[in-house]
Design a protein around this motif. Structure first.
Motif, short mmCIF file in Angstrom:
data_model
loop_
_atom_site.label_atom_id
_atom_site.label_comp_id
_atom_site.label_asym_id
_atom_site.label_seq_id
_atom_site.Cartn_x
_atom_site.Cartn_y
_atom_site.Cartn_z
N ALA A 39 17.33 -28.06 -24.13
CA ALA A 39 17.81 -27.69 -22.78
C ALA A 39 19.40 -27.32 -22.90
CB ALA A 39 18.00 -29.08 -21.98
N ALA A 40 19.65 -26.59 -22.06
CA ALA A 40 21.22 -26.09 -21.91
C ALA A 40 21.92 -26.47 -20.74
CB ALA A 40 21.41 -24.71 -22.09
N LEU A 41 22.92 -27.20 -20.92
CA LEU A 41 23.75 -27.79 -19.64
C LEU A 41 24.69 -26.52 -19.34
CD1 LEU A 41 24.52 -29.84 -17.59
CD2 LEU A 41 25.97 -30.92 -19.66
N ILE A 42 24.76 -26.31 -17.99
CA ILE A 42 25.86 -25.31 -17.90
C ILE A 42 26.59 -25.95 -16.33
CG2 ILE A 42 24.62 -23.40 -18.75
CD1 ILE A 42 23.64 -22.59 -15.90
N SER A 43 27.68 -25.40 -16.14
CA SER A 43 28.08 -25.74 -14.79
C SER A 43 28.16 -24.53 -13.99
CB SER A 43 29.46 -26.26 -14.86
OG SER A 43 30.41 -25.39 -15.47
N ASP A 44 28.72 -24.46 -12.64
CA ASP A 44 29.01 -23.43 -11.84
C ASP A 44 29.62 -22.23 -12.55
OD1 ASP A 44 27.01 -24.35 -10.03
OD2 ASP A 44 28.71 -25.15 -8.55
N ALA A 45 30.73 -22.85 -13.43
CA ALA A 45 31.46 -21.95 -13.99
C ALA A 45 32.42 -22.69 -15.12
CB ALA A 45 32.67 -21.27 -12.84
N GLY A 46 32.60 -21.82 -16.30
CA GLY A 46 33.23 -22.52 -17.28
C GLY A 46 32.87 -23.53 -18.19
N THR A 47 33.29 -24.54 -18.73
CA THR A 47 33.24 -25.46 -19.66
C THR A 47 32.36 -26.63 -19.07
OG1 THR A 47 34.51 -24.69 -21.15
CG2 THR A 47 33.75 -27.02 -21.55
N PRO A 48 31.34 -27.11 -19.13
CA PRO A 48 30.80 -28.22 -18.60
C PRO A 48 31.49 -29.73 -18.47
CG PRO A 48 28.97 -27.05 -19.58
CD PRO A 48 30.36 -26.38 -20.07
N VAL A 49 31.56 -30.31 -17.66
CA VAL A 49 31.94 -31.91 -17.78
C VAL A 49 33.51 -32.00 -17.23
CG1 VAL A 49 32.58 -33.91 -19.14
CG2 VAL A 49 30.47 -32.48 -19.76
N PHE A 50 34.25 -30.83 -17.53
CA PHE A 50 35.50 -30.85 -16.83
C PHE A 50 35.47 -30.65 -15.58
CE2 PHE A 50 37.11 -29.99 -21.60
CZ PHE A 50 38.32 -30.76 -21.38
N ALA A 51 35.81 -31.76 -14.80
CA ALA A 51 35.80 -31.63 -13.43
C ALA A 51 34.41 -31.32 -12.73
CB ALA A 51 36.93 -31.00 -12.93
N ASP A 52 33.64 -31.26 -13.83
CA ASP A 52 32.08 -30.88 -13.36
C ASP A 52 30.97 -32.27 -13.71
OD1 ASP A 52 32.38 -28.30 -11.95
OD2 ASP A 52 32.77 -27.71 -13.94
N PRO A 53 29.77 -31.96 -13.18
CA PRO A 53 28.90 -33.28 -13.59
C PRO A 53 28.34 -33.07 -14.98
CG PRO A 53 28.26 -32.11 -11.48
CD PRO A 53 29.37 -31.21 -12.06
N GLY A 54 27.80 -34.01 -15.70
CA GLY A 54 27.00 -33.58 -17.02
C GLY A 54 27.39 -34.92 -17.90
N ALA A 55 28.79 -35.59 -17.65
CA ALA A 55 29.16 -36.63 -18.63
C ALA A 55 28.13 -37.80 -18.61
CB ALA A 55 30.56 -37.32 -18.10
N ARG A 56 27.61 -38.27 -17.67
CA ARG A 56 26.47 -39.14 -17.87
C ARG A 56 25.41 -38.68 -18.55
NH1 ARG A 56 24.87 -43.90 -16.06
NH2 ARG A 56 22.75 -44.28 -15.33
N LEU A 57 24.94 -37.33 -18.49
CA LEU A 57 23.78 -36.94 -19.05
C LEU A 57 24.00 -36.91 -20.40
CD1 LEU A 57 20.89 -35.54 -19.43
CD2 LEU A 57 22.18 -33.44 -18.97
N ILE A 58 25.17 -36.45 -21.02
CA ILE A 58 25.63 -36.51 -22.48
C ILE A 58 25.54 -37.81 -22.84
CG2 ILE A 58 27.56 -35.87 -23.83
CD1 ILE A 58 27.94 -33.41 -21.96
#
Length: 227
Positions: free
Chosen positions: A78-97
């Motif tokens: 799977a690929a984790l992306i955010s709406d824009a830029g690098t995921p996790v910085f002020a975006d969801p994804g940290a818990r998944l990682i």
């Protein structure tokens, strides 16, 4: 590829900024985890990529992250992306990682665009050290206290905020850091409408009052002593 979670950076505005590696990963994975389905569909469609999408955001990450991690653990990529830029910085994804790592899933970074670094490299401040404050509290009294804590660090500070809260944020910064503290605001980075305002907090504020903007921005405040 097997049982791998790729953390993929995508453009912060200009779609030409995506990396070849990011495109290859997005084409090869079994599914893509995105912040918002509409934005994820738009991004993949632009590059001619057709992949199943799963939404993971502030509304469902607490409950769905483990299910997604289990799906990957069972053999999917799977690929984790955010709406824009690098995921996790002020975006969801940290818990998944975090859960994926705990389950033994391989987590691979695919570097690329970042609004944070894009703004920092053009700020003309000494950025050997800096503090990333991210998004501050919405309540004025809480925001001012955080700003006081940041000011006490005596280092370059990076703040992100929603466009409609720019004015109260800078007004609080004026009270906390002083009118003559050097600052820079980067607006709509990488887009044709990109605007970079350099000066002091006072002049940045005056420029905004004269010509308000309603776009994503990053505020960088210099360390003291560099007036």
């Amino acid at each position: 590829m097997s049982s791998t979670l790729y953390v993929v950076s995508t453009p912060i505005g200009n779609y030409d900024d995506i990396t070849l590696r990011a495109l290859n990963v997005l084409r090869d994975v079994d599914f893509v985890i995105c912040e918002e389905l509409s934005q994820g569909k738009r991004l993949l469609k632009y590059y001619g990529i057709d992949k199943p999408l799963e939404a993971l955001n502030e509304h469902n990450e607490a409950t769905d992250a483990e299910v997604t991690a289990d799906h990957i653990k069972e053999g999917a990529d799977a690929a984790l992306i955010s709406d824009a830029g690098t995921p996790v910085f002020a975006d969801p994804g940290a818990r998944l990682i975090h859960i994926a790592i705990q389950k033994g899933v391989k987590v691979v970074p695919v570097p690329g665009p970042s609004s944070l670094m894009t703004a920092l490299v053009v700020c003309d401040f000494n950025i050997d050290k800096f503090y990333y404050a991210g998004f501050l509290p919405r309540k004025a009294n809480e925001r001012i206290q955080v700003l006081k804590d940041i000011a006490a660090m005596h280092t370059v500070s990076v703040i992100m905020e929603a466009p409609y809260r720019f004015r109260p944020l800078v007004e609080d910064c004026l009270k906390t850091f002083g009118r003559k503290r050097k600052a820079m605001v980067a607006v709509d980075l990488t887009m044709p409408s990109e605007k970079i305002i350099r000066g002091t907090l006072e002049s940045v504020y005056e420029e905004y009052v004269k010509s308000p903007f309603k776009a994503e921005f990053i505020l960088i405040i210099d360390a003291p002593g560099n007036i």
